[in-house]
Every structure is written in structure tokens, then in C-alpha cells.
Scaffold this motif. Sequence first.
Motif, PDB file in Angstrom:
ATOM      1  N   LEU A 145      22.017 -18.773  -0.087  1.00 17.25           N
ATOM      2  CA  LEU A 145      20.578 -18.519  -0.012  1.00 17.25           C
ATOM      3  C   LEU A 145      20.454 -17.153  -0.360  1.00 17.25           C
ATOM      4  CD1 LEU A 145      20.527 -20.065   3.837  1.00 17.25           C
ATOM      5  CD2 LEU A 145      19.703 -21.038   1.566  1.00 17.25           C
ATOM      6  N   LEU A 146      21.157 -16.115  -0.173  1.00 20.21           N
ATOM      7  CA  LEU A 146      20.662 -14.680  -0.590  1.00 20.21           C
ATOM      8  C   LEU A 146      20.711 -14.766  -2.132  1.00 20.21           C
ATOM      9  CD1 LEU A 146      23.026 -12.498   1.471  1.00 20.21           C
ATOM     10  CD2 LEU A 146      20.660 -12.758   1.760  1.00 20.21           C
ATOM     11  N   ASP A 147      21.543 -15.522  -2.806  1.00 22.94           N
ATOM     12  CA  ASP A 147      21.150 -15.760  -4.315  1.00 22.94           C
ATOM     13  C   ASP A 147      19.978 -16.060  -4.629  1.00 22.94           C
ATOM     14  OD1 ASP A 147      23.567 -14.314  -5.116  1.00 22.94           O
ATOM     15  OD2 ASP A 147      24.591 -16.130  -5.321  1.00 22.94           O
ATOM     16  N   ILE A 148      19.472 -17.002  -3.775  1.00 23.10           N
ATOM     17  CA  ILE A 148      17.968 -17.706  -3.873  1.00 23.10           C
ATOM     18  C   ILE A 148      16.924 -16.587  -3.651  1.00 23.10           C
ATOM     19  CG2 ILE A 148      16.207 -19.116  -2.860  1.00 23.10           C
ATOM     20  CD1 ILE A 148      18.522 -21.229  -2.391  1.00 23.10           C
ATOM     21  N   LYS A 149      17.110 -15.831  -2.489  1.00 26.68           N
ATOM     22  CA  LYS A 149      16.151 -14.802  -2.365  1.00 26.68           C
ATOM     23  C   LYS A 149      16.018 -13.780  -3.424  1.00 26.68           C
ATOM     24  CE  LYS A 149      15.548 -11.048   1.033  1.00 26.68           C
ATOM     25  NZ  LYS A 149      15.909 -10.476   2.264  1.00 26.68           N
ATOM     26  N   ASN A 150      17.260 -13.573  -4.277  1.00 21.55           N
ATOM     27  CA  ASN A 150      17.320 -12.297  -5.221  1.00 21.55           C
ATOM     28  C   ASN A 150      16.905 -13.167  -6.512  1.00 21.55           C
ATOM     29  OD1 ASN A 150      17.821 -10.378  -3.618  1.00 21.55           O
ATOM     30  ND2 ASN A 150      20.312 -10.723  -3.737  1.00 21.55           N
ATOM     31  N   ASN A 151      16.485 -14.379  -6.428  1.00 20.52           N
ATOM     32  CA  ASN A 151      15.941 -15.270  -7.586  1.00 20.52           C
ATOM     33  C   ASN A 151      17.147 -15.291  -8.649  1.00 20.52           C
ATOM     34  OD1 ASN A 151      13.131 -15.623  -7.087  1.00 20.52           O
ATOM     35  ND2 ASN A 151      12.711 -13.482  -6.991  1.00 20.52           N
TER      36      ASN A 151
END
Length: 288
Positions: A252-258
Motif C-alpha cells: 500500500l505504501l508503494d501505491i501511495k508513492n505511485n
Amino acid sequence: MNKILITGATGQMGRTVLQTLLKKMPASNIHVLSRKAEKLTELQSIGLNTFVGSYEDVTSLAKAMEGVDTVLLISAGDQGDRMQEHRNVVDMAKQCGVQNLAYTSRALRDRTTLHNQLMHDHFNTEDYIQESGLNYTIFQNALYTEFLQFVIHKDHLEKGILLPTGEGRVAFTLRADQAEAIAQVLLNEPFLNKTYLFTGNKTYSFFEVAQSLSLLAGKEIKYTPVELPAFVKTMQQRGLPDAVITKISSFLLDIKNNQETVITHDLENKLGRKPATLPEGLKMVFNF
């Protein structure tokens, strides 16, 4: 391509690849490998050459690769030493005289800034394949729409979606579309050391995920970005193991960081049609 080995053949990706291959080539030209003997019975009954084994068992790999010129390595799960398992497949392919190797990897924007350490195995496997001397094709796949089942639960559909994904966007696409496109490439294209990026045609935020789910459910479903500690606390209250929480959080953090915003039209081109949109995929995934 004369004979092909599909590893992980009884999994969801493997089965869908097989369905497309069987429309264009005889079952007798397809070898399949799985650690689940009970699931191979059906595949054997339709004429496929079945082998019980695993990426850790190099003897089983050698048997499955006998007479094969092409191997599709479907990436291993994360329960063991995934990188060593992948090396075993590549090394045995070279030893057995396999000419072509294909691998299912991930489409991510920047390998140097990933939170999810498991994703490094994909890039390291790509490097290992490229250095092997084998002819290769690499499929970098976007995050499956099916992934949403693991982070959006029934309670979320009732109370709202609370995730630490900020305004990050994802080029979601269905696993089935990716598998069909992989099979089309295996059937129709030579191995020219090429990488395909199989992504959706546009990216979506979780605000848009919530909007699509609202339309499908016939009621408003809100998405509220939360900070990671609050999300972790919720996961702990649900009784999830720390290792699982860490895995989900890093995704999910990788998603937040695009990290998941890579877009190409490789998938559409190989399918010969547009891949499923997010609303179409959500309808299938959540059975609306």
C-alpha cells in the motif's frame, strides 16, 4: 515453439495461460509442473504432460524440462527463498538445453525506492535471466484488480475504505487479461530478449475505486486516506500476523508513492482488444 513447460500450472495465472495455449497447440506439446498432485489429475486427463514437483526440487525440474524448448516461469510465492527457487529454474533450463525462458514479473516505476522488499526478487530474477544467455521474454505485470479483495473487505463496503494509500494511483488490470496476453506472445512471437509491460490503459486512485464500488453496490462507499500507524493498528485488531501486516502495508505504501502508475498499451496490443476497465474488473472480482 515445439514444446513448452508451464510452471505453477495449477495456479490462477497458470490455468488461464493454459486455456489460451490449448486453443492453438496440441495438449501433447505442453508440459505442466505443480507441487499439487491432486490438481494435476484433470490436466492429465486432457492430454497434458504432467509433472509433480517444485522449484526447490531440481530433479523434478529436470524431468519436466525433458524435450522442452520453452519454459514459462511463473513467479514463486513468498513462503520460501523465492530468489533461489527462480535461480534453480533458470539454471536447470540451461542445463537441460532449453532455448527460451519467459518470466512473470511486475510493472513498477522505480526499483530503487520500493517499500515492498519482496518486489526486489522480481528485478533480481530479471537480472539473472538476462545474464543467463537464454533467449528471454519478460512480462512485467501491473497489480491485479483481484488484489483489491485482500485490502477491501465486507466491513469496508459498509463503513468505508480506510487505507494508507493517499492519492496514489494504480494501472489495475485483471489477471485473466494478463494471462491471455502472455499466452498470445508465447504462441506468436519469437524470444528476442524483450520486456512487455502489461498494464491497464489508465490509472485509478482509491477515490475512484470507491466511486466505482458505490455505483455497483447502489450505495455510497467512501474512501478515506489514513496514516500507516492507524492502518496497522486496525490490522492488529483483526488478528493478522505481523508478517502479513508488513507485507500488505508495503504494497500500500508503494501505491501511495505511485510505484504502480506505469502505463503502456502492450496489453491491449497483445490481446487485440481493450483490457477490462476498473469498473468491469470490480464487477467480476466482487461478484456484483
